[in-house]
Scaffold this motif. Structure first.
Motif, short mmCIF file in Angstrom:
data_model
loop_
_atom_site.label_atom_id
_atom_site.label_comp_id
_atom_site.label_asym_id
_atom_site.label_seq_id
_atom_site.Cartn_x
_atom_site.Cartn_y
_atom_site.Cartn_z
N UNK A 161 8.72 18.81 -72.09
CA UNK A 161 9.01 17.69 -72.97
C UNK A 161 10.51 17.39 -72.99
N UNK A 162 11.31 18.43 -73.10
CA UNK A 162 12.76 18.25 -73.12
C UNK A 162 13.25 17.76 -71.77
N UNK A 163 12.73 18.33 -70.70
CA UNK A 163 13.15 17.96 -69.35
C UNK A 163 12.86 16.49 -69.08
N UNK A 164 11.71 16.00 -69.50
CA UNK A 164 11.34 14.60 -69.26
C UNK A 164 12.18 13.62 -70.06
N UNK A 165 12.85 14.10 -71.09
CA UNK A 165 13.66 13.21 -71.92
C UNK A 165 15.06 13.01 -71.40
N UNK A 166 15.40 13.70 -70.29
CA UNK A 166 16.74 13.63 -69.69
C UNK A 166 17.82 14.17 -70.62
N UNK A 167 17.42 14.99 -71.59
CA UNK A 167 18.38 15.62 -72.50
C UNK A 167 18.44 17.12 -72.21
N UNK A 168 19.49 17.77 -72.69
CA UNK A 168 19.63 19.21 -72.52
C UNK A 168 18.95 19.93 -73.68
N UNK A 169 18.57 21.18 -73.45
CA UNK A 169 17.98 21.97 -74.52
C UNK A 169 18.93 22.07 -75.71
N UNK A 170 20.22 22.24 -75.42
CA UNK A 170 21.20 22.41 -76.49
C UNK A 170 21.32 21.15 -77.34
N UNK A 171 21.36 19.98 -76.69
CA UNK A 171 21.53 18.73 -77.45
C UNK A 171 20.29 18.41 -78.29
N UNK A 172 19.10 18.68 -77.75
CA UNK A 172 17.87 18.44 -78.52
C UNK A 172 17.80 19.40 -79.70
N UNK A 173 18.12 20.67 -79.46
CA UNK A 173 18.08 21.66 -80.54
C UNK A 173 19.08 21.31 -81.63
N UNK A 174 20.26 20.84 -81.25
CA UNK A 174 21.28 20.47 -82.24
C UNK A 174 20.83 19.26 -83.06
N UNK A 175 20.22 18.26 -82.40
CA UNK A 175 19.75 17.07 -83.10
C UNK A 175 18.66 17.42 -84.11
N UNK A 176 17.69 18.21 -83.68
CA UNK A 176 16.58 18.57 -84.57
C UNK A 176 17.04 19.52 -85.68
N UNK A 177 18.02 20.39 -85.38
CA UNK A 177 18.55 21.28 -86.41
C UNK A 177 19.21 20.48 -87.52
#
Length: 334
Positions: A243-259
């Protein structure tokens, strides 16, 4: 409070698989007595479940130790909204210290002043036995407040007597205007006795007498960092990695946004991870995902209405109303 309910169509809201977590817990300065909990195995299961991979609460555990070191007695209140980790912190404290404890478990029927007082009386008398003269056989158990006074007088030592209580509000029977006494607990403690209370009720503080400390969870940048690390671990699972890979975002940036969207609430992070895992929030990922636990629960409420249109009013809504009215678990026959 968050409602956990399982029906014919599965979980409405499900308990998290992990809670706040770390194995690097520093030993306490104080030589607390160890004991085996004489109560229900369900409480032992809770301690094990709530302390899996516990981490990032060293600051709070140190603050509790320092309060005990600096005061002759008193209360420590662990506060915060549902889902920020109060129960997990108390469970870790009990696991480390082996102290007398009680957790209100509404889903197990273990809540209310009667259960709470009985559990504390039983553990106190097992861990700190009193001479027979102080404990007449044919008289009913003494109130916790009286029992603590006699135990403190009889067990004179430099070892603190520590209690940990995870408190759930009893809106139909208890009044916060009477402080902890409305929940079967003392509003003051004798010398050498300390009580750590997990609660949502800030109105309790003005009614206690003697030293007390409030530790509020879910407000500090460290709480957001803890949730970010939890989310990064979740995204490492194969079901979420794509899911993260298909969004063209990094794991770190997605985790920071959701946090940041979690507002320091662990339950939010768990629920969002589960929704993504089951594909129910993919169209909103990541920017349009609800912010905060309350907004997530509101989204979930509307989602359930849409998914179960046929049976919503005749089945789901009636069950929810029955649980809300009774305020305790109900069997199918009830």
């Amino acid at each position: 409070p968050v409602l956990y309910l399982r029906g014919r169509h599965g979980w409405l809201f499900k308990q998290p698989d992990e809670t706040h977590a770390s194995e690097r817990s520093s030993p306490s300065k104080f030589p607390f007595h160890r004991h085996q909990d004489p109560g229900s195995g369900r409480l032992l299961g809770l301690l094990k479940y709530r302390t899996r991979n516990f981490h990032d609460r060293e600051q709070e555990l140190r603050a509790i130790d320092e309060f005990i070191h600096q005061n002759p007695c008193g209360f420590v209140f662990i506060t915060g909204k549902p889902g920020v980790g109060k129960t997990s912190l108390l469970a870790k404290l009990v696991q480390q210290r082996g102290c007398v404890h009680h957790f209100d478990l509404r889903t197990e029927g273990l809540f209310g002043s009667r259960n709470r007082v009985t559990a504390l009386q039983s553990q106190l008398l097992q861990k700190y036995p009193l001479p027979r003269l102080l404990l007449p056989v044919h008289e009913p158990p003494k109130p916790v407040e009286v029992l603590l006074v006699e135990i403190a007088r009889h067990w004179r030592s430099e070892t603190p007597i520590l209690l940990a209580v995870d408190l759930e509000q009893e809106p139909l029977t208890a009044s916060v205007s009477s402080g902890l006494a409305g929940f079967g607990l003392p509003n003051s403690l004798p010398r050498g006795v300390y009580c750590v209370v997990g609660t949502d009720l800030s109105d309790l503080f003005p009614n206690v007498r003697g030293p007390h400390l409030q530790l509020e969870l879910g407000r500090s940048p460290e709480d957001i960092g803890t949730i970010k690390e939890y989310l990064k671990r979740q995204f490492g699972h194969s079901s979420l990695r794509s899911i993260v890979t298909s969004s063209s975002l990094t794991f770190d940036s997605v985790a920071e946004l959701l946090a940041k969207k979690s507002k320091g609430n662990f339950l939010f992070a768990h629920f969002i991870s589960e929704e993504l895992r089951h594909g129910t929030l993919l169209n909103d990922f990541p920017e349009r995902i609800p912010t905060g636990l309350e907004n997530y629960l509101l989204w979930k409420w509307h989602w359930l209405q849409e998914k179960h249109k046929a049976g919503w009013r005749d089945e789901f809504l009636l069950v929810l109303l029955a649980l809300k009215t009774c305020g305790e678990p109900l069997g199918h026959s009830e």
